[in-house]
Design an enzyme around this catalytic site. Structure first.
Site, PDB file in Angstrom:
ATOM      1  N   CYS A  28      44.056  35.573  30.769  1.00  7.78           N
ATOM      2  CA  CYS A  28      43.485  36.890  31.084  1.00  7.78           C
ATOM      3  C   CYS A  28      44.608  37.815  31.592  1.00  7.78           C
ATOM      4  CB  CYS A  28      42.403  36.750  32.146  1.00  7.78           C
ATOM      5  SG  CYS A  28      41.208  35.436  31.763  1.00  7.78           S
ATOM      6  N   CYS A  71      45.770  28.585  36.332  1.00  2.68           N
ATOM      7  CA  CYS A  71      44.671  28.607  35.361  1.00  2.68           C
ATOM      8  C   CYS A  71      45.212  28.624  33.925  1.00  2.68           C
ATOM      9  CB  CYS A  71      43.782  29.822  35.603  1.00  2.68           C
ATOM     10  SG  CYS A  71      42.347  29.868  34.511  1.00  2.68           S
ATOM     11  N   CYS A  89      30.911  33.911  48.226  1.00  2.00           N
ATOM     12  CA  CYS A  89      31.252  33.671  46.821  1.00  2.00           C
ATOM     13  C   CYS A  89      32.503  32.810  46.732  1.00  2.00           C
ATOM     14  CB  CYS A  89      31.546  34.995  46.111  1.00  2.00           C
ATOM     15  SG  CYS A  89      30.272  36.227  46.363  1.00  2.00           S
ATOM     16  N   CYS A 133      25.464  37.017  37.828  1.00  2.00           N
ATOM     17  CA  CYS A 133      26.324  38.085  38.344  1.00  2.00           C
ATOM     18  C   CYS A 133      27.339  38.342  37.240  1.00  2.00           C
ATOM     19  CB  CYS A 133      27.008  37.623  39.631  1.00  2.00           C
ATOM     20  SG  CYS A 133      28.262  38.786  40.224  1.00  2.00           S
ATOM     21  N   ARG A 188      27.951  46.098  42.392  1.00  2.00           N
ATOM     22  CA  ARG A 188      28.950  45.792  43.427  1.00  2.00           C
ATOM     23  C   ARG A 188      30.252  46.541  43.177  1.00  2.00           C
ATOM     24  NH1 ARG A 188      28.435  40.602  43.230  1.00  2.00           N
ATOM     25  NH2 ARG A 188      26.731  40.790  44.704  1.00  2.00           N
ATOM     26  N   CYS A 192      45.034  38.851  35.297  1.00  2.00           N
ATOM     27  CA  CYS A 192      44.805  37.907  36.399  1.00  2.00           C
ATOM     28  C   CYS A 192      46.065  37.275  36.981  1.00  2.00           C
ATOM     29  CB  CYS A 192      43.854  36.814  35.933  1.00  2.00           C
ATOM     30  SG  CYS A 192      43.381  35.719  37.303  1.00  2.00           S
ATOM     31  N   CYS A 238      27.293  32.029  45.908  1.00  6.08           N
ATOM     32  CA  CYS A 238      27.667  32.387  44.543  1.00  6.08           C
ATOM     33  C   CYS A 238      28.920  31.595  44.183  1.00  6.08           C
ATOM     34  CB  CYS A 238      27.944  33.890  44.465  1.00  6.08           C
ATOM     35  SG  CYS A 238      28.519  34.429  42.833  1.00  6.08           S
TER      36      CYS A 238
HETATM   37  N1  SAM Z   1      38.014  31.720  36.470  1.00  7.13           N
HETATM   38  C1  SAM Z   1      36.741  32.283  36.660  1.00  7.13           C
HETATM   39  C2  SAM Z   1      36.419  33.328  35.617  1.00  7.13           C
HETATM   40  O1  SAM Z   1      37.292  33.874  34.983  1.00  7.13           O
HETATM   41  O2  SAM Z   1      35.228  33.588  35.452  1.00  7.13           O
HETATM   42  C3  SAM Z   1      36.552  32.886  38.031  1.00  7.13           C
HETATM   43  C4  SAM Z   1      37.587  33.681  38.721  1.00  7.13           C
HETATM   44  S1  SAM Z   1      38.050  35.228  37.997  1.00  7.13           S
HETATM   45  C5  SAM Z   1      39.386  35.650  39.042  1.00  7.13           C
HETATM   46  C6  SAM Z   1      36.718  36.344  38.372  1.00  7.13           C
HETATM   47  C7  SAM Z   1      36.846  37.780  37.927  1.00  7.13           C
HETATM   48  O3  SAM Z   1      37.763  38.472  38.735  1.00  7.13           O
HETATM   49  C8  SAM Z   1      37.344  38.050  36.519  1.00  7.13           C
HETATM   50  O4  SAM Z   1      36.358  37.885  35.560  1.00  7.13           O
HETATM   51  C9  SAM Z   1      37.761  39.503  36.629  1.00  7.13           C
HETATM   52  O5  SAM Z   1      36.691  40.346  36.276  1.00  7.13           O
HETATM   53  C10 SAM Z   1      38.107  39.675  38.097  1.00  7.13           C
HETATM   54  N2  SAM Z   1      39.543  39.920  38.279  1.00  7.13           N
HETATM   55  C11 SAM Z   1      40.547  39.016  38.204  1.00  7.13           C
HETATM   56  N3  SAM Z   1      41.734  39.583  38.409  1.00  7.13           N
HETATM   57  C12 SAM Z   1      41.504  40.911  38.606  1.00  7.13           C
HETATM   58  C13 SAM Z   1      42.347  42.026  38.863  1.00  7.13           C
HETATM   59  N4  SAM Z   1      43.665  41.914  38.912  1.00  7.13           N
HETATM   60  N5  SAM Z   1      41.777  43.230  39.041  1.00  7.13           N
HETATM   61  C14 SAM Z   1      40.421  43.356  38.967  1.00  7.13           C
HETATM   62  N6  SAM Z   1      39.581  42.332  38.716  1.00  7.13           N
HETATM   63  C15 SAM Z   1      40.111  41.123  38.542  1.00  7.13           C
HETATM   64 FE1  SF4 Z   2      41.613  31.960  34.953  1.00  3.51          FE
HETATM   65 FE2  SF4 Z   2      42.011  34.294  36.133  1.00  3.51          FE
HETATM   66 FE3  SF4 Z   2      41.054  34.217  33.650  1.00  3.51          FE
HETATM   67 FE4  SF4 Z   2      39.490  33.396  35.719  1.00  3.51          FE
HETATM   68  S1  SF4 Z   2      40.251  35.459  35.341  1.00  3.51           S
HETATM   69  S2  SF4 Z   2      39.790  32.401  33.726  1.00  3.51           S
HETATM   70  S3  SF4 Z   2      41.072  32.518  37.061  1.00  3.51           S
HETATM   71  S4  SF4 Z   2      43.086  33.513  34.318  1.00  3.51           S
END
Ligand code: SAM
Ligand code: SF4
Ligand code: DTB
Length: 342
Positions: free
Chosen positions: A74, A70, A114, A206, A278, A77, A146
């Site tokens: 973040c 990606c 989802c 959501c 959730r 992530c 979802c």
């Molecule tokens: N890329 C899309 C986005 O960012 O909306 C969808 C996937 S992203 C992995 C969905 C959510 O997963 C993020 O907004 C975050 O809140 C949660 N998430 C991701 N990594 C995480 C982690 N290590 N611990 C807890 N929540 C996490």
């Molecule tokens: Fe990409 Fe992870 Fe951020 Fe979603 S949370 S936008 S998958 S880096």
């Protein structure tokens, strides 16, 4: 006094001018969040029982339909291309793979499926058409569908609605003030604009966040104010506890106190009474007792199955044993699709 159970477990504030408040102030939110725990739980339970069946939990299953690589940064992530986490970059799954996973989820008792993609925004063309086919297929199975696919255009939101998408997950994650410390490749405003398009398309929202990223309680109050100011409230609010993944900038964060998660859930329940709250990422690090407290605080949905998107989640057998011990049950399929479009 016996609490009255609401016949519909989720009656969203569809007009935005119903009985639910959208103007909670920071001092009010602080007073709720930081109340003595017995008072907080009592208040959350009282609200919960007015709108939901307190012994029922919605089961959702996640599938990563496009993993890794990606472009967003973040800090939490494992799928960000900016960090070396060991997550392999994969291409978009095919429709059959997704629907096989959806059937397995249904057999496990889930009522919502989802699908998550590690995209900054949804690509156009065949990949998007494929996602639309997945959504149609999931809906044909009788499951709620979802998606969480990053940012989208109004046309894409409308096409997802047309395909029958039940909900779109797009988290605000934290307060606007703390956002820049976690993500630099997009803004809070980008996030809010996508949420607005989802709402306009008639797909339920959501939207939630993460605790344990080094934010103060004050940042959590601001996130809660932001979420509860959305009109209508998000129909579902995922509360994640950071899963600390090696290689991400937040890998070295100290473990969050589970009681903070309990407080966050209780506050979300009180501020957004009809929403599904959730208990999302982080359950593996919680004891049965801590999870029980989360349910007492008003959580009424979980992710089931051994994997979230890329990280582990409790085994099906452990969840079954937990529900048995607590005398709780999953919401049955025919009762689960009351999360109506706004
Ligand atoms: N890329 C899309 C986005 O960012 O909306 C969808 C996937 S992203 C992995 C969905 C959510 O997963 C993020 O907004 C975050 O809140 C949660 N998430 C991701 N990594 C995480 C982690 N290590 N611990 C807890 N929540 C996490
Ligand atoms: Fe990409 Fe992870 Fe951020 Fe979603 S949370 S936008 S998958 S880096
Ligand atoms: C949400 O708020 N939590 C889920 C779901 N929405 C998409 C994702 C949690 C991901 C945890 C890290 C991983 O497994 O990659």
């Amino acid at each position: 006094m016996a609490y009255q159970e609401h016949p519909s477990h989720n009656a969203p504030d569809q007009t935005g001018c119903g009985a639910f408040r959208h103007d909670w102030s920071l001092p009010e939110i602080e007073a709720i969040y930081s109340a003595p725990l017995p008072d907080l739980i009592f208040r959350a339970q009282s609200v919960h029982r007015t709108h939901h069946r307190a012994s029922e939990v919605q089961g959702c299953v996640l599938l990563s339909i496009k993993t890794g690589g990606c472009p967003e940064d973040c800090a939490y992530c494992p799928q960000s291309a900016h960090y070396k986490t060991g997550v392999q970059r994969e291409t978009l799954l095919n429709v059959d793979e997704a629907l096989t996973a959806a059937r397995n989820a249904q057999a496990q008792g889930a009522t919502r499926f989802c699908m998550g993609a590690a995209w900054r925004d949804i690509p156009t063309g065949e990949p998007f058409e494929r996602v639309l086919k997945m959504v149609r297929g999931v809906r044909e199975l009788g499951l709620e569908a979802c998606c969480t696919l990053g940012m989208l255009t109004q046309d894409q939101a409308d096409a997802l609605a047309e395909a029958g998408l039940t909900a779109y997950n797009h988290n605000l994650d934290t307060s606007a003030e703390f956002y820049g410390a976690i993500i630099s490749t997009r803004t809070y405003g980008d996030r809010l604009a996508t949420l607005e398009r989802v709402r306009r398309a008639g797909v339920t929202v959501c939207c939630g966040g993460i605790i344990g990223m080094g934010e103060s309680r004050a940042e959590r109050y601001r996130l809660l104010r932001e979420l509860s100011s959305l009109r209508p409230h998000p129909e579902s609010v995922p509360v994640n506890m950071l899963v600390r993944v090696e290689g991400t900038p937040l890998a070295g964060q100290r473990a969050e106190d589970p009681l903070e998660l309990v407080r966050m859930i209780a506050a979300a329940r009180i501020l957004m009474p009809a929403s599904i709250v959730r208990l999302s990422a982080g359950r593996l690090s919680l004891s049965d007792e801590a999870q029980a407290l989360c349910f007492l605080a008003g959580a009424n949905s979980i992710f089931m199955g051994e994997k979230l998107l890329t990280t582990p989640n409790p085994e099906a057998n452990d969840d079954r044993a937990l529900f048995e011990k607590l005398g709780m049950r999953l919401i049955a399929a025919n009762a689960a699709s009351e999360e109506t479009h706004a």
